[in-house]
Design a protein around this motif. Structure first.
Motif, mmCIF file in Angstrom:
data_model
loop_
_atom_site.group_PDB
_atom_site.id
_atom_site.type_symbol
_atom_site.label_atom_id
_atom_site.label_comp_id
_atom_site.label_asym_id
_atom_site.label_seq_id
_atom_site.Cartn_x
_atom_site.Cartn_y
_atom_site.Cartn_z
ATOM 1 N N GLU A 72 -3.647 5.630 -4.979
ATOM 2 C CA GLU A 72 -3.566 4.252 -4.392
ATOM 3 C C GLU A 72 -2.712 3.556 -5.314
ATOM 4 O OE1 GLU A 72 -6.990 2.184 -2.869
ATOM 5 O OE2 GLU A 72 -8.221 4.052 -2.587
ATOM 6 N N ASN A 111 0.956 5.655 -0.941
ATOM 7 C CA ASN A 111 0.197 6.799 -1.214
ATOM 8 C C ASN A 111 0.938 7.960 -1.625
ATOM 9 O OD1 ASN A 111 1.271 7.597 1.122
ATOM 10 N ND2 ASN A 111 -0.672 7.752 2.359
ATOM 11 N N THR A 136 0.855 -1.099 -0.156
ATOM 12 C CA THR A 136 -0.003 0.044 -0.011
ATOM 13 C C THR A 136 1.023 1.199 -0.041
ATOM 14 O OG1 THR A 136 -0.351 -0.206 2.410
ATOM 15 C CG2 THR A 136 -1.853 -1.233 1.047
ATOM 16 N N TYR A 170 -7.458 4.961 -9.939
ATOM 17 C CA TYR A 170 -6.641 4.416 -8.765
ATOM 18 C C TYR A 170 -5.368 5.294 -8.603
ATOM 19 C CZ TYR A 170 -10.296 1.576 -6.869
ATOM 20 O OH TYR A 170 -11.423 1.218 -6.498
#
Length: 311
Positions: A280, A59, A57, A274
């Protein structure tokens, strides 16, 4: 023992031969080095980095956190829109990929039969739509949703339509229209590649083919022309596959983002959503990785099929 020594000598000789060849062609390696370095930095490294990030993950602000297969599980089990995007992408690629490939080949074959001056004009006419950055404007004018659009105006004038049709807002018309736009703009680099391929075929091969029993132009195309220009066919196939899987910008310009009820939503749109809007990046990297392997698989399939041409 003698055999083992012979094998060792052969291996060493081959290694020495390779090193000697590299030394002899060091100028060539030096000339290729700038392109190879740029290709590695801006193509190979991003692909590898995207594959690694697909298990995280991320960002863009915080350090990536490894989640292993969670992104892929989420894509296939929890993301219904992604499944819709996959189906739309396969449907779109299955039509526009082979369609654009065959159109490029047939039009190139037709243009190759023309005189040089006429050939140059015809090539420009067919190639022009693919280099126009605002090509979708023509289609938006023709299929405008009000009565001033050409299709609506003439349809109502001829009695074919009772009222203006919302062409790019109606799910029944969106997909056929974007297929038509994709095929219209598909005569790009692969089209020029085919024209170049037809130009380099040795004319003596046709005379030899006539002696061996080739009777018409279709047999000449299948048994002589296409096997001779197999490298150009391979490049054209790769370009067609890449274009069919990556065709997303014009769809967005025509129908907006997202499209009505996601009827024209492709993997490229999901990736832009996304990666470019939600940031993301780990999830977007997983989408990009799946798209990459889809392209590789399609390329391998087409390569296997092209090997049978002319056999």
């Amino acid at each position: 023992m003698a055999k083992e020594k012979a094998v060792i000598r052969t291996d060493m000789t081959h290694a020495q031969w390779t090193i000697n060849e590299m030394k002899k062609n060091k100028v060539g390696y030096f000339m290729v080095a700038p392109f190879f370095i740029l290709f590695f930095i801006f193509t190979v490294l991003p692909v590898l980095l995207s594959f690694v990030l697909s298990f995280t993950t991320f960002n863009l602000l915080e350090f990536p956190d490894f989640v292993f297969m969670d992104n892929y599980i989420r894509l296939f089990l929890d993301d219904d829109i992604f499944i819709t995007a996959i189906l739309n992408t396969f449907k779109f690629a299955a039509i526009t990929g082979p369609g654009s490939y065959l159109l490029s080949m047939l039009f190139a074959w037709f243009i190759n039969e023309l005189r040089p001056k006429i050939r140059a004009v015809a090539t420009l006419m067919f190639y022009a739509p693919s280099i126009s950055g605002q090509v979708y404007l023509i289609w938006t004018i023709f299929f405008s949703a009000d009565q001033y659009g050409f299709v609506n105006a003439w349809g109502m004038k001829l009695g074919l339509l009772n009222e203006p049709v919302l062409w790019f807002q109606n799910e029944d018309y969106i997909f056929p229209l974007i297929i038509a736009v994709a095929l219209w703009t598909s005569l790009g680099t692969s089209f020029l590649t085919f024209i170049a391929g037809f130009q380099v075929v040795d004319k003596a091969l046709y005379e030899a083919g006539a002696v061996d029993g080739v009777k018409n132009r279709w047999q000449e195309l299948w048994y002589i022309t296409l096997p001779t220009m197999r490298p150009q066919m391979m490049l054209g196939a790769i370009l067609a596959i890449t274009g069919s899987f990556g065709f997303g910008g014009v769809i967005t310009a025509l129908v907006g983002f997202p499209s009505p009820n996601y009827c024209a939503h492709t993997i490229m749109h999901h990736l832009e959503d996304y990666g470019g809007q939600r940031f993301e990046m780990g999830y977007a990297s997983a989408i990009a990785t799946i798209l990459f392997f889809m392209m590789i698989g399609a390329n391998m399939l087409v390569t296997k099929m092209l090997r049978k041409v002319g056999t």
